[in-house]
Design a protein around this motif. Sequence first.
Motif, short mmCIF file in Angstrom:
data_model
loop_
_atom_site.label_atom_id
_atom_site.label_comp_id
_atom_site.label_asym_id
_atom_site.label_seq_id
_atom_site.Cartn_x
_atom_site.Cartn_y
_atom_site.Cartn_z
N PHE A 28 45.78 -13.81 77.36
CA PHE A 28 46.74 -12.71 77.25
C PHE A 28 47.61 -12.98 76.04
O PHE A 28 48.30 -14.00 75.98
N ILE A 29 47.58 -12.10 75.06
CA ILE A 29 48.50 -12.20 73.93
C ILE A 29 49.55 -11.13 74.15
O ILE A 29 49.24 -9.93 74.18
N HIS A 30 50.78 -11.58 74.33
CA HIS A 30 51.89 -10.70 74.70
C HIS A 30 52.86 -10.60 73.53
O HIS A 30 53.41 -11.60 73.08
N PHE A 31 53.04 -9.39 73.02
CA PHE A 31 53.99 -9.16 71.94
C PHE A 31 55.31 -8.74 72.57
O PHE A 31 55.39 -7.73 73.27
N SER A 32 56.36 -9.54 72.34
CA SER A 32 57.63 -9.27 73.00
C SER A 32 58.75 -8.98 72.01
O SER A 32 58.92 -9.68 71.03
N ASN A 33 59.46 -7.90 72.30
CA ASN A 33 60.67 -7.58 71.53
C ASN A 33 61.79 -7.07 72.45
O ASN A 33 62.78 -6.54 71.97
N VAL A 99 54.36 -13.83 71.91
CA VAL A 99 54.60 -13.77 70.47
C VAL A 99 55.79 -12.86 70.21
O VAL A 99 55.68 -11.63 70.33
N PRO A 100 56.96 -13.43 69.90
CA PRO A 100 58.12 -12.59 69.59
C PRO A 100 57.86 -11.77 68.32
O PRO A 100 57.33 -12.29 67.33
N ILE A 101 58.20 -10.48 68.40
CA ILE A 101 58.00 -9.57 67.26
C ILE A 101 59.27 -8.73 67.07
O ILE A 101 60.06 -8.59 68.00
N PRO A 102 59.44 -8.14 65.89
CA PRO A 102 60.57 -7.23 65.70
C PRO A 102 60.27 -5.87 66.32
O PRO A 102 59.12 -5.58 66.70
N ASP A 103 61.29 -5.03 66.42
CA ASP A 103 61.09 -3.66 66.90
C ASP A 103 60.12 -2.92 65.97
O ASP A 103 60.07 -3.19 64.77
N GLU A 104 59.39 -1.97 66.54
CA GLU A 104 58.40 -1.22 65.77
C GLU A 104 59.02 -0.48 64.59
O GLU A 104 58.38 -0.34 63.55
N HIS A 105 60.24 -0.01 64.73
CA HIS A 105 60.83 0.71 63.59
C HIS A 105 61.31 -0.24 62.50
O HIS A 105 61.59 0.19 61.39
#
Length: 128
Positions: A28-33, A99-105
């Motif tokens: 499971f690859i989880h993108f979290s923001n 995997v911490p990511i920034p907001d889509e915008h």
Amino acid sequence: MTFTTDGSLVMAAGALETAARNDGPIIFIHFSNGSLGWIKALQHFYHDAQYFGTQLSKFDAVSVAQGFGVRATRAHTLDDVAAAVRRGLTTRKPTFIDVPIPDEHDALPPVASWQRAASGEETSRPVY
């Protein structure tokens, strides 16, 4: 291998229990923001960045996965992701990679209407 986000995890965390109980070799690859990102991006582009109901309560996705009995880690770099995927493939055990990511915008994905909205070409929300 599956890819998920915060909103999907909140709605379907039971899949982690199923993977652990059945010892399924799933990564499971989880993108979290911390948000319902797609909805937040729509509100950002088409409702003057007035966000409603898109910020989730702070939760530790790694601990959630571990609570269901899934091996879990947080990856901050591409090398971290690659190493965690290799471990999952080698052990053939359920593996959760947050995997911490920034907001889509803030880190715009290749969504054509959002690209147009970000450039100012489009100001009304398209119908999907």
